[in-house]
Design a protein around this motif. Structure first.
Motif, PDB file in Angstrom:
ATOM      1  N   VAL A 117       7.050 -10.251  20.197  1.00 39.20           N
ATOM      2  CA  VAL A 117       5.890 -10.857  20.857  1.00 39.20           C
ATOM      3  C   VAL A 117       5.751 -10.323  22.277  1.00 39.20           C
ATOM      4  CG1 VAL A 117       4.938 -13.030  21.739  1.00 39.20           C
ATOM      5  CG2 VAL A 117       5.912 -12.938  19.442  1.00 39.20           C
ATOM      6  N   LEU A 118       6.863 -10.197  22.996  1.00 39.30           N
ATOM      7  CA  LEU A 118       6.831  -9.632  24.347  1.00 39.30           C
ATOM      8  C   LEU A 118       6.378  -8.173  24.321  1.00 39.30           C
ATOM      9  CD1 LEU A 118      10.135 -11.067  25.860  1.00 39.30           C
ATOM     10  CD2 LEU A 118       7.824 -11.869  26.249  1.00 39.30           C
ATOM     11  N   ALA A 119       6.870  -7.411  23.341  1.00 38.72           N
ATOM     12  CA  ALA A 119       6.466  -6.004  23.227  1.00 38.72           C
ATOM     13  C   ALA A 119       4.969  -5.893  22.954  1.00 38.72           C
ATOM     14  CB  ALA A 119       7.269  -5.324  22.116  1.00 38.72           C
TER      15      ALA A 119
ATOM     16  N   GLN B  35       8.456   1.139  16.808  1.00 34.44           N
ATOM     17  CA  GLN B  35       9.553   1.772  17.553  1.00 34.44           C
ATOM     18  C   GLN B  35       9.774   1.072  18.890  1.00 34.44           C
ATOM     19  OE1 GLN B  35       8.714   5.621  19.151  1.00 34.44           O
ATOM     20  NE2 GLN B  35      10.861   6.147  19.516  1.00 34.44           N
ATOM     21  N   PHE B  36       8.687   0.757  19.592  1.00 34.11           N
ATOM     22  CA  PHE B  36       8.810   0.105  20.894  1.00 34.11           C
ATOM     23  C   PHE B  36       9.451  -1.273  20.756  1.00 34.11           C
ATOM     24  CE2 PHE B  36       6.703  -2.454  24.346  1.00 34.11           C
ATOM     25  CZ  PHE B  36       7.533  -1.990  25.357  1.00 34.11           C
ATOM     26  N   SER B  37       9.043  -2.050  19.754  1.00 30.62           N
ATOM     27  CA  SER B  37       9.618  -3.390  19.593  1.00 30.62           C
ATOM     28  C   SER B  37      11.095  -3.307  19.219  1.00 30.62           C
ATOM     29  CB  SER B  37       8.836  -4.172  18.531  1.00 30.62           C
ATOM     30  OG  SER B  37       8.928  -3.537  17.270  1.00 30.62           O
ATOM     31  N   CYS B  38      11.482  -2.357  18.359  1.00 29.61           N
ATOM     32  CA  CYS B  38      12.897  -2.204  17.986  1.00 29.61           C
ATOM     33  C   CYS B  38      13.742  -1.718  19.167  1.00 29.61           C
ATOM     34  CB  CYS B  38      13.032  -1.230  16.817  1.00 29.61           C
ATOM     35  SG  CYS B  38      12.359  -1.833  15.250  1.00 29.61           S
ATOM     36  N   THR B  39      13.207  -0.762  19.924  1.00 24.28           N
ATOM     37  CA  THR B  39      13.937  -0.261  21.085  1.00 24.28           C
ATOM     38  C   THR B  39      14.082  -1.354  22.143  1.00 24.28           C
ATOM     39  OG1 THR B  39      13.011   1.938  20.653  1.00 24.28           O
ATOM     40  CG2 THR B  39      14.030   1.576  22.808  1.00 24.28           C
ATOM     41  N   MET B  40      13.025  -2.139  22.337  1.00 21.83           N
ATOM     42  CA  MET B  40      13.087  -3.247  23.289  1.00 21.83           C
ATOM     43  C   MET B  40      14.120  -4.289  22.858  1.00 21.83           C
ATOM     44  SD  MET B  40      11.203  -3.586  26.105  1.00 21.83           S
ATOM     45  CE  MET B  40      10.834  -5.327  26.162  1.00 21.83           C
ATOM     46  N   PHE B  41      14.155  -4.590  21.555  1.00 23.56           N
ATOM     47  CA  PHE B  41      15.113  -5.576  21.053  1.00 23.56           C
ATOM     48  C   PHE B  41      16.534  -5.128  21.328  1.00 23.56           C
ATOM     49  CE2 PHE B  41      17.421  -7.386  17.252  1.00 23.56           C
ATOM     50  CZ  PHE B  41      17.491  -8.669  17.753  1.00 23.56           C
ATOM     51  N   ASN B  42      16.821  -3.864  21.029  1.00 25.06           N
ATOM     52  CA  ASN B  42      18.164  -3.346  21.294  1.00 25.06           C
ATOM     53  C   ASN B  42      18.463  -3.308  22.792  1.00 25.06           C
ATOM     54  OD1 ASN B  42      19.653  -0.356  21.848  1.00 25.06           O
ATOM     55  ND2 ASN B  42      20.714  -1.763  20.484  1.00 25.06           N
TER      56      ASN B  42
ATOM     57  N   LEU C  42      18.557  -0.094  14.319  1.00 24.81           N
ATOM     58  CA  LEU C  42      17.119  -0.283  14.129  1.00 24.81           C
ATOM     59  C   LEU C  42      16.301   0.889  14.666  1.00 24.81           C
ATOM     60  CD1 LEU C  42      16.509  -4.062  14.976  1.00 24.81           C
ATOM     61  CD2 LEU C  42      16.124  -2.932  12.789  1.00 24.81           C
ATOM     62  N   TRP C  43      16.633   1.357  15.883  1.00 20.66           N
ATOM     63  CA  TRP C  43      15.777   2.339  16.543  1.00 20.66           C
ATOM     64  C   TRP C  43      16.154   3.779  16.225  1.00 20.66           C
ATOM     65  CZ3 TRP C  43      18.605   5.528  19.702  1.00 20.66           C
ATOM     66  CH2 TRP C  43      19.856   5.059  20.108  1.00 20.66           C
ATOM     67  N   GLN C  44      17.328   4.021  15.623  1.00 25.24           N
ATOM     68  CA  GLN C  44      17.771   5.396  15.377  1.00 25.24           C
ATOM     69  C   GLN C  44      16.866   6.181  14.416  1.00 25.24           C
ATOM     70  OE1 GLN C  44      21.838   4.800  14.249  1.00 25.24           O
ATOM     71  NE2 GLN C  44      22.534   4.424  16.352  1.00 25.24           N
ATOM     72  N   PRO C  45      16.376   5.596  13.306  1.00 20.73           N
ATOM     73  CA  PRO C  45      15.441   6.351  12.453  1.00 20.73           C
ATOM     74  C   PRO C  45      14.152   6.735  13.178  1.00 20.73           C
ATOM     75  CG  PRO C  45      16.325   4.451  11.282  1.00 20.73           C
ATOM     76  CD  PRO C  45      16.737   4.301  12.701  1.00 20.73           C
ATOM     77  N   PHE C  46      13.686   5.871  14.082  1.00 18.49           N
ATOM     78  CA  PHE C  46      12.471   6.198  14.822  1.00 18.49           C
ATOM     79  C   PHE C  46      12.713   7.346  15.800  1.00 18.49           C
ATOM     80  CE2 PHE C  46      11.910   1.742  13.619  1.00 18.49           C
ATOM     81  CZ  PHE C  46      10.665   1.805  13.020  1.00 18.49           C
ATOM     82  N   THR C  47      13.913   7.403  16.357  1.00 17.91           N
ATOM     83  CA  THR C  47      14.242   8.506  17.260  1.00 17.91           C
ATOM     84  C   THR C  47      14.228   9.834  16.505  1.00 17.91           C
ATOM     85  OG1 THR C  47      15.608   7.031  18.612  1.00 17.91           O
ATOM     86  CG2 THR C  47      15.948   9.401  18.875  1.00 17.91           C
ATOM     87  N   ALA C  48      14.721   9.819  15.262  1.00 21.44           N
ATOM     88  CA  ALA C  48      14.718  11.047  14.454  1.00 21.44           C
ATOM     89  C   ALA C  48      13.294  11.494  14.117  1.00 21.44           C
ATOM     90  CB  ALA C  48      15.517  10.822  13.175  1.00 21.44           C
ATOM     91  N   LEU C  49      12.384  10.540  13.947  1.00 19.33           N
ATOM     92  CA  LEU C  49      11.018  10.877  13.547  1.00 19.33           C
ATOM     93  C   LEU C  49      10.102  11.096  14.746  1.00 19.33           C
ATOM     94  CD1 LEU C  49       8.852  11.197  11.337  1.00 19.33           C
ATOM     95  CD2 LEU C  49       8.516   8.714  11.435  1.00 19.33           C
ATOM     96  N   LEU C  50      10.135  10.170  15.692  1.00 19.83           N
ATOM     97  CA  LEU C  50       9.202  10.215  16.824  1.00 19.83           C
ATOM     98  C   LEU C  50       9.830  10.758  18.102  1.00 19.83           C
ATOM     99  CD1 LEU C  50       7.471   6.746  16.280  1.00 19.83           C
ATOM    100  CD2 LEU C  50       6.747   8.986  15.436  1.00 19.83           C
ATOM    101  N   GLY C  51      11.146  10.893  18.107  1.00 20.14           N
ATOM    102  CA  GLY C  51      11.815  11.511  19.245  1.00 20.14           C
ATOM    103  C   GLY C  51      12.058  10.556  20.402  1.00 20.14           C
ATOM    104  N   ASP C  52      12.874  11.049  21.336  1.00 22.69           N
ATOM    105  CA  ASP C  52      13.160  10.337  22.585  1.00 22.69           C
ATOM    106  C   ASP C  52      13.243  11.409  23.669  1.00 22.69           C
ATOM    107  OD1 ASP C  52      13.989   8.817  24.686  1.00 22.69           O
ATOM    108  OD2 ASP C  52      15.759   7.988  23.725  1.00 22.69           O
TER     109      ASP C  52
END
Length: 327
Positions: free
Chosen positions: A186-188, A261-268, A88-98
């Motif tokens: 919802v938590l995010a 991105q934050f919600s997907c990263t939090m889920f993982n 889930l979060w890997q495409p966002f890392t490619a676009l928005l970085g980590d």
């Protein structure tokens, strides 16, 4: 329920191994008097005491074995979700970085821990890394601000003691219900509404195997920081190579992407930490069961020696009495 039974048996076992009172009112199998002590201060142990200890150790061993089986069943259920969430979060890392080294003024450390104990040192590891990030960011300049967002009772108990003023939000009982993306999103959203940030540092334990987990920090930058990095010539937030539909501006698109991105990263991260928790609990309960077995073997040997010594003493007394009557 199993943890309550384990604590109850632990208190019972502690009372059995507590030191003998200095003065005894009368002789009893549980507390032998000074006359019952052997040469050089050695004490004759009552077989009743040893039997009670053996019973307590057996009960503790049953509980730890049951807790290991429960942790194994929970691990199998969560592991599949965790492996599926990693994409889930890997495409966002490619676009928005980590970028863990991003220089920002407002840092928020999101510490993920468990609500229950008996799972090794995974919670202490997360708290140590969170404190290290807080200290590192605070040392770079007085204008830097670092706050905590805590998920889980165990991190809360450790961070409240010495960093209470830096805690922005506390969320507990996260795993009371089966974890799903709706619950975590919802938590995010609740975190984003209550916290001002330039960078979110998510601290969790990444699951590798039942006996191995890796402390990990994922960084989610705010849309303003991503846009600043893009304007300075970086590759972050570069939307020119994508076809965008609708009349939204670049800032609005980055805002939506950062929240997603934050919600997907939090889920993982929550799933990875839950997997690590159950794996660590399996290892801890397996070690406890083996330790209880070793203690049970030693107590059995002590019991047999004590019983044999008692029988030998009785035989000697009988033979001595018979000899005295014959004489």
């Amino acid at each position: 329920m199993a943890m309550a039974a384990l604590r109850r048996e632990g208190r019972r076992f502690a009372s059995l191994i507590s030191p003998r009172p200095i003065t005894a009112v009368r002789s009893s199998p549980l507390y032998p008097t000074l006359e019952d002590e052997g040469p050089l201060g050695l004490r004759h142990i009552s077989t009743q005491v040893v039997r009670n200890r053996m019973k307590s150790v057996k009960n503790i061993q049953k509980i730890t074995k049951a807790m290991k089986m429960v942790a194994a069943s929970k691990l199998r259920a969560i592991q599949t979700k965790t492996e599926n969430s990693r994409g889930l979060w890997q495409p966002f890392t490619a676009l928005l970085g980590d970028l863990p080294s991003a220089d920002v003024k407002k840092n928020v450390v999101v510490t993920i821990s468990s609500d229950k104990g008996l799972c090794g040192g995974i919670n202490s590891t997360s708290v140590k890394i969170s404190k290290g990030l807080h200290k590192l960011n605070s040392a770079t300049g007085p204008e830097k601000e670092t706050k905590y967002v805590i998920l889980g009772e165990k991190a809360k108990a450790q961070l409240v003691r010495d960093s209470k003023k830096d805690i922005e939000l506390i969320i507990t009982e996260l795993q009371k219900n089966p974890l799903n993306y709706t619950q975590v999103s919802v938590l995010a959203d609740e975190i984003l509404k209550n916290v001002e940030y330039d960078a979110l540092r998510i601290v969790f334990n990444k699951f590798q195997s039942v006996v191995s987990f890796v402390p990990t920090v994922s960084t989610v930058l705010s849309p303003e920081i991503v846009e600043r990095e893009a304007e300075s010539g970086g590759k972050l937030g570069d939307l020119d190579s994508y076809e965008v539909e609708g009349g939204e501006t670049k800032g609005e698109i980055l805002q939506n992407l950062a929240e997603f991105q934050f919600s997907c990263t939090m889920f993982n991260a929550v799933l990875e930490n839950a997997c690590s928790e159950q794996g660590a609990r399996m290892s801890a309960m397996d070690s406890s069961s083996r330790n209880a077995g070793d203690m049970l073997d030693r107590l059995t040997l002590t019991y047999n020696r004590t019983r044999q010594a008692s029988i030998t003493t009785e035989l000697i007394e009988i033979i001595s009495g018979a000899s005295a009557l014959e004489g």
